[in-house]
Design an enzyme around this catalytic site. Structure first.
Site, PDB file in Angstrom:
ATOM      1  N   VAL A 198      58.623  -0.728 -30.385  1.00 26.60           N
ATOM      2  CA  VAL A 198      57.917   0.119 -31.627  1.00 26.60           C
ATOM      3  C   VAL A 198      56.589  -0.171 -31.675  1.00 26.60           C
ATOM      4  CG1 VAL A 198      57.650   0.023 -34.109  1.00 26.60           C
ATOM      5  CG2 VAL A 198      60.059  -0.541 -33.173  1.00 26.60           C
ATOM      6  N   GLY A 241      54.300   0.544 -29.401  1.00 30.19           N
ATOM      7  CA  GLY A 241      53.745  -0.011 -28.017  1.00 30.19           C
ATOM      8  C   GLY A 241      53.111  -1.274 -27.970  1.00 30.19           C
ATOM      9  N   LYS A 294      62.419   4.350 -34.098  1.00 26.40           N
ATOM     10  CA  LYS A 294      61.338   3.127 -34.646  1.00 26.40           C
ATOM     11  C   LYS A 294      61.662   2.716 -35.944  1.00 26.40           C
ATOM     12  CE  LYS A 294      58.198   4.377 -30.836  1.00 26.40           C
ATOM     13  NZ  LYS A 294      57.046   5.252 -30.325  1.00 26.40           N
TER      14      LYS A 294
HETATM   15  N1  LIG Z   1      55.818   5.241 -22.092  1.00 21.54           N
HETATM   16  C1  LIG Z   1      55.508   4.443 -23.096  1.00 21.54           C
HETATM   17  O1  LIG Z   1      54.234   4.755 -23.532  1.00 21.54           O
HETATM   18  C2  LIG Z   1      56.606   3.819 -23.831  1.00 21.54           C
HETATM   19  C3  LIG Z   1      57.742   3.485 -23.343  1.00 21.54           C
HETATM   20  N2  LIG Z   1      58.671   2.735 -24.076  1.00 21.54           N
HETATM   21  C4  LIG Z   1      60.033   2.584 -23.643  1.00 21.54           C
HETATM   22  O2  LIG Z   1      60.059   1.970 -22.493  1.00 21.54           O
HETATM   23  C5  LIG Z   1      61.074   2.393 -21.605  1.00 21.54           C
HETATM   24  C6  LIG Z   1      60.676   3.140 -20.388  1.00 21.54           C
HETATM   25  O3  LIG Z   1      59.790   4.053 -20.525  1.00 21.54           O
HETATM   26  P1  LIG Z   1      58.778   4.448 -19.358  1.00 21.54           P
HETATM   27  O4  LIG Z   1      58.585   3.556 -18.560  1.00 21.54           O
HETATM   28  O5  LIG Z   1      57.867   5.420 -20.034  1.00 21.54           O
HETATM   29  O6  LIG Z   1      59.803   5.286 -18.558  1.00 21.54           O
HETATM   30  P2  LIG Z   1      59.886   6.136 -17.116  1.00 21.54           P
HETATM   31  O7  LIG Z   1      60.810   7.337 -17.301  1.00 21.54           O
HETATM   32  O8  LIG Z   1      58.555   6.030 -16.596  1.00 21.54           O
HETATM   33  O9  LIG Z   1      60.514   4.982 -16.207  1.00 21.54           O
HETATM   34  C7  LIG Z   1      61.941   4.703 -16.312  1.00 21.54           C
HETATM   35  C8  LIG Z   1      62.426   3.728 -14.936  1.00 21.54           C
HETATM   36  O10 LIG Z   1      63.869   3.247 -15.322  1.00 21.54           O
HETATM   37  C9  LIG Z   1      64.493   3.869 -14.029  1.00 21.54           C
HETATM   38  N3  LIG Z   1      65.751   4.416 -14.336  1.00 21.54           N
HETATM   39  C10 LIG Z   1      65.871   5.311 -15.374  1.00 21.54           C
HETATM   40  N4  LIG Z   1      67.419   5.480 -15.326  1.00 21.54           N
HETATM   41  C11 LIG Z   1      67.869   4.759 -14.319  1.00 21.54           C
HETATM   42  C12 LIG Z   1      69.006   4.591 -13.671  1.00 21.54           C
HETATM   43  N5  LIG Z   1      70.236   5.219 -14.517  1.00 21.54           N
HETATM   44  N6  LIG Z   1      69.412   3.873 -12.498  1.00 21.54           N
HETATM   45  C13 LIG Z   1      68.378   3.155 -12.139  1.00 21.54           C
HETATM   46  N7  LIG Z   1      66.995   3.397 -12.848  1.00 21.54           N
HETATM   47  C14 LIG Z   1      66.857   4.094 -13.656  1.00 21.54           C
HETATM   48  C15 LIG Z   1      63.546   4.947 -13.276  1.00 21.54           C
HETATM   49  O11 LIG Z   1      63.812   4.959 -11.803  1.00 21.54           O
HETATM   50  P3  LIG Z   1      63.293   6.068 -10.956  1.00 21.54           P
HETATM   51  O12 LIG Z   1      61.583   5.665 -10.980  1.00 21.54           O
HETATM   52  O13 LIG Z   1      63.502   5.678  -9.552  1.00 21.54           O
HETATM   53  O14 LIG Z   1      63.513   7.488 -11.558  1.00 21.54           O
HETATM   54  C16 LIG Z   1      62.249   4.547 -13.682  1.00 21.54           C
HETATM   55  O15 LIG Z   1      61.858   3.722 -12.771  1.00 21.54           O
HETATM   56  C17 LIG Z   1      61.936   3.829 -22.578  1.00 21.54           C
HETATM   57  O16 LIG Z   1      62.791   2.996 -23.307  1.00 21.54           O
HETATM   58  C18 LIG Z   1      60.871   4.051 -23.419  1.00 21.54           C
HETATM   59  O17 LIG Z   1      61.175   4.467 -24.465  1.00 21.54           O
HETATM   60  C19 LIG Z   1      58.171   2.115 -25.094  1.00 21.54           C
HETATM   61  C20 LIG Z   1      56.881   1.971 -25.395  1.00 21.54           C
HETATM   62  C21 LIG Z   1      55.911   2.813 -24.875  1.00 21.54           C
HETATM   63  N1  LIG Z   2      56.948   8.135 -26.326  1.00 19.65           N
HETATM   64  C1  LIG Z   2      56.692   7.195 -27.133  1.00 19.65           C
HETATM   65  C2  LIG Z   2      56.430   6.130 -26.402  1.00 19.65           C
HETATM   66  C3  LIG Z   2      56.121   4.804 -27.170  1.00 19.65           C
HETATM   67  O1  LIG Z   2      56.930   4.415 -27.882  1.00 19.65           O
HETATM   68  C4  LIG Z   2      55.503   7.618 -27.907  1.00 19.65           C
HETATM   69  O2  LIG Z   2      54.891   8.756 -27.727  1.00 19.65           O
HETATM   70  O3  LIG Z   2      55.342   6.841 -28.934  1.00 19.65           O
HETATM   71 NA    NA Z   3      54.926  -3.137 -30.564  1.00 21.70          NA
END
Ligand SMILES: NC(=O)C1=CN([C@@H]2O[C@H](COP(=O)(O)OP(=O)(O)OC[C@H]3O[C@@H](n4cnc5c(N)ncnc54)[C@H](OP(=O)(O)O)[C@@H]3O)[C@@H](O)[C@H]2O)C=CC1
Ligand SMILES: N[C@@H](CC=O)C(=O)O
Ligand code: NA
Length: 451
Positions: A138, A140, A211
């Site tokens: 929630v 970030g 969230k």
């Molecule tokens: N981005 C943001 O600002 C924020 C994100 N979050 C949360 O954090 C989490 C990750 O977000 P984010 O880093 O942006 O996501 P990304 O899409 O950038 O990364 C996801 C990663 O997970 C791997 N992955 C996904 N599905 C599979 C699977 N089925 N099997 C194996 N590997 C898998 C991918 O592998 P590969 O690279 O090989 O495809 C990749 O490395 C999410 O839950 C998001 O909601 C929370 C707060 C902020």
């Molecule tokens: N996609 C989300 C990532 C953080 O939770 C956002 O834009 O806030």
């Molecule tokens: Na937070």
């Protein structure tokens, strides 16, 4: 599972599930800040591996290739702490349960999962006596969940309201300040790593809804889920909405709100996400770009505001690492930890139970009695009008010529801002206005907060 290195420093093995925007930054911190972390924890965090789909892909932070794996079960079997940063429901859910059942502590940023299967996961963690931490899920980097769970646990929270999605705030802000198109702003938010893998979750409001369900579960100590949130995203926002908002001195923000409501004997919590008009001088109106901010109102504490980066790899990795260090310290030095198990049950009420105010823009015939007719519908519903402005409808010369030739009645634009009233009555007023023969269209209906 804790092992001791040849320098007698205990080692805690960390499995990272996901090496994308956030996972890569967590890998960087675990690697580059290893000494600092060891000093703080009294044990060394060993990154045992990273579970990804494509082990050959180039990462934002590249680890030795041997560390990338497609065998999650094997990686989890070697871990004291599992960090889930994959996103999505499955396989994230099964893998977190597998980690918990093996006795590993879990850190996740997965709000979509927690807001749908949270109870199952928290119960499993409590049964196993392991920690399941989720500060990154929630807003970030903003420390908001720990304050709700710990710092405010001696108080009674009445309302949580904020900007909880970075992507949509970035899009609305860019559109408002630079005039960039919706599509271009979204593409830039994706490039900067703010958006979800499927950005529909952001723009349709589902990410903010997840969230607010999590925020409400902690604030009101009762379980709430995504499907209990009345949710409207920003895809319905039109140029007309933006113009009407600016003309009335407002800015449009996607707000997530959870509030304790007691009306007509119903006691519960209303959860809602929708585009909202805020006065330009309101503190939330100043939240720009991918920043988030959350207002918390509590009976004794009064009003608190939490502000910071709501999205982005580095910022979110900070929240993940806060949870990891906290868990590692407990694993190293003992202490009970605090399982998140909601204490009470509290109904989620329909949005009609809440009170809010509306800005309504009506295109109607510019003739005697029309304003009185429209105003009478507000009165019938007991809705009080705060301000009303009337202007002739702006037509292009061609439209004006065509309307005059067709003998059409000139149109006026009426902009009403109501006082706060019961949501259901406000919605019924709009429906009644739309039915009037003298009304050609209700072109904008937006809720107003903070006025
Ligand atoms: N981005 C943001 O600002 C924020 C994100 N979050 C949360 O954090 C989490 C990750 O977000 P984010 O880093 O942006 O996501 P990304 O899409 O950038 O990364 C996801 C990663 O997970 C791997 N992955 C996904 N599905 C599979 C699977 N089925 N099997 C194996 N590997 C898998 C991918 O592998 P590969 O690279 O090989 O495809 C990749 O490395 C999410 O839950 C998001 O909601 C929370 C707060 C902020
Ligand atoms: N996609 C989300 C990532 C953080 O939770 C956002 O834009 O806030
Ligand atoms: Na937070």
């Amino acid at each position: 599972m804790t092992t001791v290195s040849h320098h007698d420093t205990p080692v805690l093995n960390v499995a990272l599930l996901g090496g994308g925007t956030v996972g890569s930054q967590v890998a960087r911190i675990l690697t580059e800040d290893s000494e600092l972390l060891t000093e703080r924890i009294g044990a060394r965090l060993n990154l045992a591996g990273v579970f990804v789909r494509n082990t050959a892909a180039q990462r934002d932070y590249q680890l030795p290739s041997l560390l990338y794996t497609t065998d999650a079960e094997e990686l989890i079997s070697r871990a004291d702490i599992v960090i889930e940063l994959m996103g999505g429901i499955d396989p994230a859910r099964e893998l977190i349960l597998a980690a918990i059942n093996r006795g590993a502590a879990v850190v996740t940023g997965n709000k979509a999962l927690l807001a749908t299967h949270g109870t199952e996961l928290f119960t499993a963690a409590a049964d196993q006596g392991v920690q399941l931490s989720f500060e990154a899920s929630v807003c970030g980097a903003i420390p908001i969940l720990r304050p709700l769970r710990d710092s405010l646990s001696g108080d009674r929270v009445t309302r949580v309201m904020g900007i909880a999605n970075g992507t949509t705030n970035y899009i609305l802000d860019q559109m408002d300040t630079t005039g960039i198109s919706f599509g271009d702003a979204l593409a830039e938010a994706q490039r900067l790593g703010y958006a979800e893998a499927d950005p529909t979750a952001d723009i349709a409001g589902h990410d903010a809804a997840a969230k607010v369900a999590i925020l409400a579960s902690l604030a009101f100590q009762a379980p709430f889920t995504l499907d209990q949130v009345d949710c409207q995203g920003i895809t319905t926002i039109t140029a007309e909405d933006n113009e009407a908002a600016a003309a009335a001195g407002f800015v449009i923000k996607l707000l997530a709100i959870a509030e304790r409501v007691s009306t007509n004997g119903d006691d519960g919590v209303v959860l809602r996400v929708h585009p909202t008009l805020l006065p330009r001088e309101h503190p939330l109106a100043a939240v720009r770009g991918a920043y988030n901010a959350v207002f918390v109102e509590a009976e004794n504490a009064g009003e608190l505001m939490f502000y910071g980066a709501g999205a982005g790899g580095e910022a979110t990795a900070s929240a993940v690492m806060g949870d990891v260090v906290s868990i590692a310290k407990r694993l190293q030095h003992g202490g009970p930890g605090r399982p998140h198990t909601p204490k009470t049950s509290l109904d989620a009420l329909e949005i009609g139970h809440t009170t809010t105010s509306y800005m309504i823009v009506v295109h109607a015939a510019d003739q005697p009695g029309v304003l009185a007719t429209v105003a009478s519908l507000f009165a019938e519903q007991g809705v009080s009008i705060e301000t009303m402005q009337q202007a002739p409808a702006e037509l292009t010369p061609l439209e004006a010529e065509r309307a005059a030739a067709a003998g059409e009645t000139p149109q006026a634009v009426l902009r009403f801002i109501t006082h706060r009233g019961l949501e259901q009555r406000l919605a019924d007023t709009v429906a009644a206005i739309e039915e009037l023969d003298v009304v050609s269209a209700v072109t904008s209906v937006l809720r107003v907060e903070g006025n």
